[in-house]
Design a protein around this motif. Structure first.
Motif, PDB file in Angstrom:
ATOM      1  N   ALA A  32     -34.182   3.513   3.355  1.00  0.00           N
ATOM      2  CA  ALA A  32     -35.304   2.991   2.840  1.00  0.00           C
ATOM      3  C   ALA A  32     -36.260   3.836   2.177  1.00  0.00           C
ATOM      4  O   ALA A  32     -36.829   3.960   1.943  1.00  0.00           O
ATOM      5  CB  ALA A  32     -35.898   1.651   3.520  1.00  0.00           C
ATOM      6  N   LEU A  33     -36.503   5.178   3.713  1.00  0.00           N
ATOM      7  CA  LEU A  33     -37.611   5.927   3.875  1.00  0.00           C
ATOM      8  C   LEU A  33     -37.331   7.373   3.027  1.00  0.00           C
ATOM      9  O   LEU A  33     -37.775   8.321   3.267  1.00  0.00           O
ATOM     10  CB  LEU A  33     -38.491   6.029   5.505  1.00  0.00           C
ATOM     11  N   GLY A  34     -35.844   7.503   2.233  1.00  0.00           N
ATOM     12  CA  GLY A  34     -35.238   8.899   2.006  1.00  0.00           C
ATOM     13  C   GLY A  34     -35.116  10.068   3.231  1.00  0.00           C
ATOM     14  O   GLY A  34     -34.714  11.110   2.864  1.00  0.00           O
ATOM     15  N   VAL A  35     -34.464   8.940   4.424  1.00  0.00           N
ATOM     16  CA  VAL A  35     -33.606  10.128   5.351  1.00  0.00           C
ATOM     17  C   VAL A  35     -31.690   9.727   5.170  1.00  0.00           C
ATOM     18  O   VAL A  35     -32.008   8.211   5.267  1.00  0.00           O
ATOM     19  CB  VAL A  35     -34.777   9.738   6.581  1.00  0.00           C
ATOM     20  N   TYR A  36     -31.591  10.385   5.269  1.00  0.00           N
ATOM     21  CA  TYR A  36     -30.157  10.219   5.703  1.00  0.00           C
ATOM     22  C   TYR A  36     -29.754   9.795   7.432  1.00  0.00           C
ATOM     23  O   TYR A  36     -30.363  10.823   8.561  1.00  0.00           O
ATOM     24  CB  TYR A  36     -29.485  11.766   5.899  1.00  0.00           C
ATOM     25  N   GLY A  37     -29.230   9.011   7.782  1.00  0.00           N
ATOM     26  CA  GLY A  37     -29.128   8.945   8.872  1.00  0.00           C
ATOM     27  C   GLY A  37     -27.440   8.695   9.569  1.00  0.00           C
ATOM     28  O   GLY A  37     -26.918   8.561   9.069  1.00  0.00           O
ATOM     29  N   THR A  38     -27.547   9.326  10.633  1.00  0.00           N
ATOM     30  CA  THR A  38     -26.300   9.221  11.298  1.00  0.00           C
ATOM     31  C   THR A  38     -26.793   8.732  12.838  1.00  0.00           C
ATOM     32  O   THR A  38     -28.161   7.708  12.845  1.00  0.00           O
ATOM     33  CB  THR A  38     -26.329  11.076  12.622  1.00  0.00           C
ATOM     34  N   VAL A  39     -25.719   8.505  13.518  1.00  0.00           N
ATOM     35  CA  VAL A  39     -25.286   7.286  14.720  1.00  0.00           C
ATOM     36  C   VAL A  39     -23.917   7.195  15.385  1.00  0.00           C
ATOM     37  O   VAL A  39     -23.513   7.738  15.560  1.00  0.00           O
ATOM     38  CB  VAL A  39     -24.764   5.854  13.744  1.00  0.00           C
ATOM     39  N   VAL A  40     -25.311   6.794  16.751  1.00  0.00           N
ATOM     40  CA  VAL A  40     -24.550   7.019  17.883  1.00  0.00           C
ATOM     41  C   VAL A  40     -24.487   6.069  18.726  1.00  0.00           C
ATOM     42  O   VAL A  40     -25.471   5.456  19.194  1.00  0.00           O
ATOM     43  CB  VAL A  40     -25.189   8.642  19.488  1.00  0.00           C
ATOM     44  N   ILE A  41     -23.089   5.220  19.223  1.00  0.00           N
ATOM     45  CA  ILE A  41     -23.615   3.599  18.876  1.00  0.00           C
ATOM     46  C   ILE A  41     -23.166   3.538  20.892  1.00  0.00           C
ATOM     47  O   ILE A  41     -22.207   4.796  21.056  1.00  0.00           O
ATOM     48  CB  ILE A  41     -22.587   2.854  18.146  1.00  0.00           C
ATOM     49  N   THR A  42     -24.377   3.175  21.756  1.00  0.00           N
ATOM     50  CA  THR A  42     -23.812   3.147  23.317  1.00  0.00           C
ATOM     51  C   THR A  42     -23.664   1.978  23.509  1.00  0.00           C
ATOM     52  O   THR A  42     -22.341   1.333  24.602  1.00  0.00           O
ATOM     53  CB  THR A  42     -25.521   3.086  23.564  1.00  0.00           C
ATOM     54  N   SER A  43     -23.678   0.656  22.613  1.00  0.00           N
ATOM     55  CA  SER A  43     -22.976  -0.200  23.647  1.00  0.00           C
ATOM     56  C   SER A  43     -22.918  -1.239  22.324  1.00  0.00           C
ATOM     57  O   SER A  43     -22.981  -1.513  20.854  1.00  0.00           O
ATOM     58  CB  SER A  43     -24.486  -1.145  23.783  1.00  0.00           C
ATOM     59  N   VAL A  44     -21.654  -1.856  21.783  1.00  0.00           N
ATOM     60  CA  VAL A  44     -21.726  -3.412  21.036  1.00  0.00           C
ATOM     61  C   VAL A  44     -22.046  -4.648  21.703  1.00  0.00           C
ATOM     62  O   VAL A  44     -21.458  -4.674  22.488  1.00  0.00           O
ATOM     63  CB  VAL A  44     -20.008  -3.430  20.564  1.00  0.00           C
ATOM     64  N   THR A  45     -22.726  -5.499  21.072  1.00  0.00           N
ATOM     65  CA  THR A  45     -22.689  -6.422  21.169  1.00  0.00           C
ATOM     66  C   THR A  45     -22.702  -7.922  20.053  1.00  0.00           C
ATOM     67  O   THR A  45     -22.326  -7.397  19.406  1.00  0.00           O
ATOM     68  CB  THR A  45     -24.332  -6.896  21.371  1.00  0.00           C
ATOM     69  N   ALA A  46     -22.223  -8.592  21.077  1.00  0.00           N
ATOM     70  CA  ALA A  46     -21.876  -9.986  19.890  1.00  0.00           C
ATOM     71  C   ALA A  46     -22.789 -10.878  20.426  1.00  0.00           C
ATOM     72  O   ALA A  46     -23.298 -11.411  21.014  1.00  0.00           O
ATOM     73  CB  ALA A  46     -20.733 -10.508  21.264  1.00  0.00           C
ATOM     74  N   GLN A  47     -23.942 -11.036  18.981  1.00  0.00           N
ATOM     75  CA  GLN A  47     -24.936 -11.884  18.908  1.00  0.00           C
ATOM     76  C   GLN A  47     -25.408 -12.336  17.568  1.00  0.00           C
ATOM     77  O   GLN A  47     -24.797 -11.621  15.899  1.00  0.00           O
ATOM     78  CB  GLN A  47     -26.171 -10.816  19.170  1.00  0.00           C
ATOM     79  N   ASN A  48     -26.206 -13.050  17.489  1.00  0.00           N
ATOM     80  CA  ASN A  48     -27.137 -13.287  16.297  1.00  0.00           C
ATOM     81  C   ASN A  48     -28.367 -13.580  16.818  1.00  0.00           C
ATOM     82  O   ASN A  48     -29.031 -13.099  17.235  1.00  0.00           O
ATOM     83  CB  ASN A  48     -25.984 -14.803  15.401  1.00  0.00           C
ATOM     84  N   THR A  49     -28.642 -14.262  15.501  1.00  0.00           N
ATOM     85  CA  THR A  49     -30.628 -14.976  15.133  1.00  0.00           C
ATOM     86  C   THR A  49     -30.756 -15.768  16.740  1.00  0.00           C
ATOM     87  O   THR A  49     -31.949 -15.782  16.459  1.00  0.00           O
ATOM     88  CB  THR A  49     -30.993 -15.139  14.148  1.00  0.00           C
ATOM     89  N   ARG A  50     -29.738 -16.365  17.452  1.00  0.00           N
ATOM     90  CA  ARG A  50     -30.438 -17.066  18.129  1.00  0.00           C
ATOM     91  C   ARG A  50     -29.866 -16.615  19.613  1.00  0.00           C
ATOM     92  O   ARG A  50     -30.566 -16.633  20.637  1.00  0.00           O
ATOM     93  CB  ARG A  50     -29.065 -18.310  18.018  1.00  0.00           C
ATOM     94  N   GLU A  51     -28.857 -16.317  19.953  1.00  0.00           N
ATOM     95  CA  GLU A  51     -28.273 -15.618  21.189  1.00  0.00           C
ATOM     96  C   GLU A  51     -27.786 -14.376  20.987  1.00  0.00           C
ATOM     97  O   GLU A  51     -26.504 -13.498  20.216  1.00  0.00           O
ATOM     98  CB  GLU A  51     -27.654 -16.693  21.790  1.00  0.00           C
ATOM     99  N   VAL A  52     -27.455 -13.978  22.294  1.00  0.00           N
ATOM    100  CA  VAL A  52     -26.446 -12.051  23.141  1.00  0.00           C
ATOM    101  C   VAL A  52     -25.415 -13.039  23.465  1.00  0.00           C
ATOM    102  O   VAL A  52     -25.803 -13.633  24.740  1.00  0.00           O
ATOM    103  CB  VAL A  52     -27.267 -11.806  23.560  1.00  0.00           C
ATOM    104  N   ARG A  53     -24.255 -13.010  23.061  1.00  0.00           N
ATOM    105  CA  ARG A  53     -22.881 -13.789  23.553  1.00  0.00           C
ATOM    106  C   ARG A  53     -22.497 -13.240  24.665  1.00  0.00           C
ATOM    107  O   ARG A  53     -21.593 -13.388  25.308  1.00  0.00           O
ATOM    108  CB  ARG A  53     -22.018 -14.507  22.785  1.00  0.00           C
ATOM    109  N   GLY A  54     -22.548 -11.878  24.006  1.00  0.00           N
ATOM    110  CA  GLY A  54     -21.490 -10.388  25.073  1.00  0.00           C
ATOM    111  C   GLY A  54     -22.176  -9.262  24.680  1.00  0.00           C
ATOM    112  O   GLY A  54     -22.884  -8.147  23.619  1.00  0.00           O
ATOM    113  N   VAL A  55     -22.395  -8.048  25.954  1.00  0.00           N
ATOM    114  CA  VAL A  55     -22.385  -7.110  25.580  1.00  0.00           C
ATOM    115  C   VAL A  55     -21.474  -6.386  26.019  1.00  0.00           C
ATOM    116  O   VAL A  55     -20.982  -6.209  27.117  1.00  0.00           O
ATOM    117  CB  VAL A  55     -23.621  -6.124  26.518  1.00  0.00           C
ATOM    118  N   TYR A  56     -20.841  -5.176  25.560  1.00  0.00           N
ATOM    119  CA  TYR A  56     -19.763  -3.937  26.199  1.00  0.00           C
ATOM    120  C   TYR A  56     -20.463  -2.795  25.789  1.00  0.00           C
ATOM    121  O   TYR A  56     -20.823  -2.034  24.520  1.00  0.00           O
ATOM    122  CB  TYR A  56     -18.362  -4.173  24.348  1.00  0.00           C
ATOM    123  N   ASP A  57     -20.431  -1.808  26.852  1.00  0.00           N
ATOM    124  CA  ASP A  57     -20.864  -0.897  26.987  1.00  0.00           C
ATOM    125  C   ASP A  57     -19.642   0.488  26.199  1.00  0.00           C
ATOM    126  O   ASP A  57     -18.761   0.159  26.942  1.00  0.00           O
ATOM    127  CB  ASP A  57     -21.430  -0.704  28.082  1.00  0.00           C
TER     128      ASP A  57
END
Length: 451
Positions: A32-57
């Motif tokens: 949205a701000l005109g910047v090229y984004g790169t990404v480094v994922i640290t953890s994967v979560t299983a979540q929705n708007t109500r809760e976090v059900r799981g975290v995998y680092d």
């Protein structure tokens, strides 16, 4: 060829499967701000708007490898961290930041909006000892600032003391204590930088969406730093960006609705499209003067269009003709420019129909004529009659009440035309409706051309 280079930012954070926070929010913000984004994922979560059900680092060495691989090929003008859940990951990020000289914004994510812990106690110690001293900026909310500073942060004065204390304690050059949870009538973000305090105030958006707000704010600061802004200006611009993202949040799920970083682009884009549609519709009306003139009401003709339903919340968002289209010297003349906020009654009718889930976003009003209504019926259009004499007095006296009442009488189906034969002080009126302004005016001209 051009010498211009697109700014590049990096997010080092967890993934939110619900799409509202984490790297998903960060990448939307960068785009949205005109910047090229790169990404480094640290953890994967299983979540929705109500809760976090799981975290995998992810393994720390793989987190480091992601950073190294990107940096060795793509320059990184600024980076931010989000969820760093364990000390191994914090250490890997700290090693990479030091090795590659990355300008870093730290969002010390401790607890998810749902209440789930995202930062372990031993990871907090590593964060403060290894990462904060290498950061340019840290962006805690009030509760996170309290943890880092060692005392409760509830007021703006508390936030100022905490920002200075975090700077002194951990050696981070700049500290922003976000003001969403502070006890104040307005939101006040407090920046401490180079011995000075900067306060950024904004209205509280009580009905706004906040899931992912912290992620998007720190990502916005990072994006503006990547674009070359000085730190105080980057924070100021990020504050304004978040007003859009929060106000126009996406109403999905049954819990905390997510912010909408794309609103920063979409609000002006949809506004521009609506303005262009109304201009085209007005041109079509004026090109067919002979057809339209007999139906020009005393109050004048207006043509309106509401932008995308997500961004149409008040008459000020609806595009119309300033001063309307009026009779002058035997011709129809557009009095003023096409702009947002140039209509009241017709805009309120369209808004009321939009809020009922109908596809109507455009409208044009003309003087009532029995022949016009009959032509519409013969053309197979859905015609709705409104008896203004039956309008409840309490709605007549409330601004916008009349149009809401009229919209209610249209029912759940898409109306093509709503008309009334007037009342005391009310000119008889026909309102032709469409999916946009061009559709509404096209429909009107088609009716008028029908014998």
């Amino acid at each position: 060829m051009t010498s211009w280079r697109i700014p590049v930012a990096m997010t080092i954070a967890g993934s939110d499967s619900g799409g509202g926070a984490g790297v998903e929010a960060d990448l939307k913000t960068f785009s949205a701000l005109g910047v090229y984004g790169t990404v480094v994922i640290t953890s994967v979560t299983a979540q929705n708007t109500r809760e976090v059900r799981g975290v995998y680092d992810l393994p720390p060495d793989f987190v480091y490898l992601q950073i190294k691989t990107v940096v060795e090929d793509i320059r990184v003008d600024a980076a931010k961290t989000g969820m760093l859940s364990n000390p191994g990951i914090v250490g890997a990020v700290a090693d990479a930041v030091g090795e590659f000289g990355i300008r870093l914004v730290v969002d010390p994510v401790m607890v998810a909006k749902s209440g789930a812990r995202l930062l372990r106690d031993d990871a907090l110690e590593a964060l403060t000892r290894r990462l904060l001293p290498q950061a340019l900026l840290v962006t805690p909310n009030a509760s996170e600032a309290g943890v880092l500073a060692g005392f409760p942060v509830e007021s703006v004065e508390d936030a100022k003391r905490a920002a200075r204390a975090i700077h002194d304690k951990y050696g981070v050059p700049a500290v922003v204590v976000k003001g969403g949870h502070l006890k104040a009538d307005r939101v006040v973000d407090v920046l401490f930088y180079e011995g000075d305090y900067y306060l950024y105030e904004a209205e509280r958006i009580e009905s706004g969406c906040l899931h992912g707000a912290g992620c998007s704010f720190s990502a916005a600061v990072t994006a503006f730093l990547a674009r070359g802004l000085k730190l105080p200006e980057a924070v100021k611009m990020a504050r304004g960006f978040m007003d859009y993202a929060i106000k126009y949040g996406v109403r999905v799920g049954g819990g905390h609705c997510p912010v909408n970083p794309m609103a920063y682009l979409e609000v002006p884009a949809y506004k521009y499209a609506a303005i262009e549609n109304v201009r085209r519709a007005v041109e079509a009306l004026l090109e067919n003067q002979a057809l339209v003139m007999p139906y020009a009401p005393e109050v004048g003709i207006n043509v309106v269009e509401a932008p995308h339903p997500l961004y149409a919340t008040s008459p000020g968002d609806v595009v119309g003709v300033e001063g309307r289209i009026v009779r002058a010297g035997g011709r129809l003349v557009k009095v003023g420019d096409v702009r947002t906020g140039a209509s009241s009654h017709l805009a309120r009718l369209v808004l009321a129909l939009v809020k009922r889930g109908l596809k109507v976003r455009g409208a044009v009003n003309v003087r009532y004529g029995e022949d016009l209504v009959e032509r519409a019926r013969r053309a197979g259009l859905r015609v709705v009659f409104v008896d203004r004499r039956l309008e409840p007095p309490e709605l007549k006296s409330r601004e916008g009440g009349s149009m809401e009442w009229i919209a209610g009488l249209a029912g759940g189906e898409e109306p093509d035309l709503i008309y009334d034969v007037g009342d005391v002080g009310k000119e008889p009126m026909v309102r032709v409706l469409g999916e946009d302004a061009v559709d509404a005016v096209t429909k009107l001209l088609s009716i008028l051309k029908t014998g």
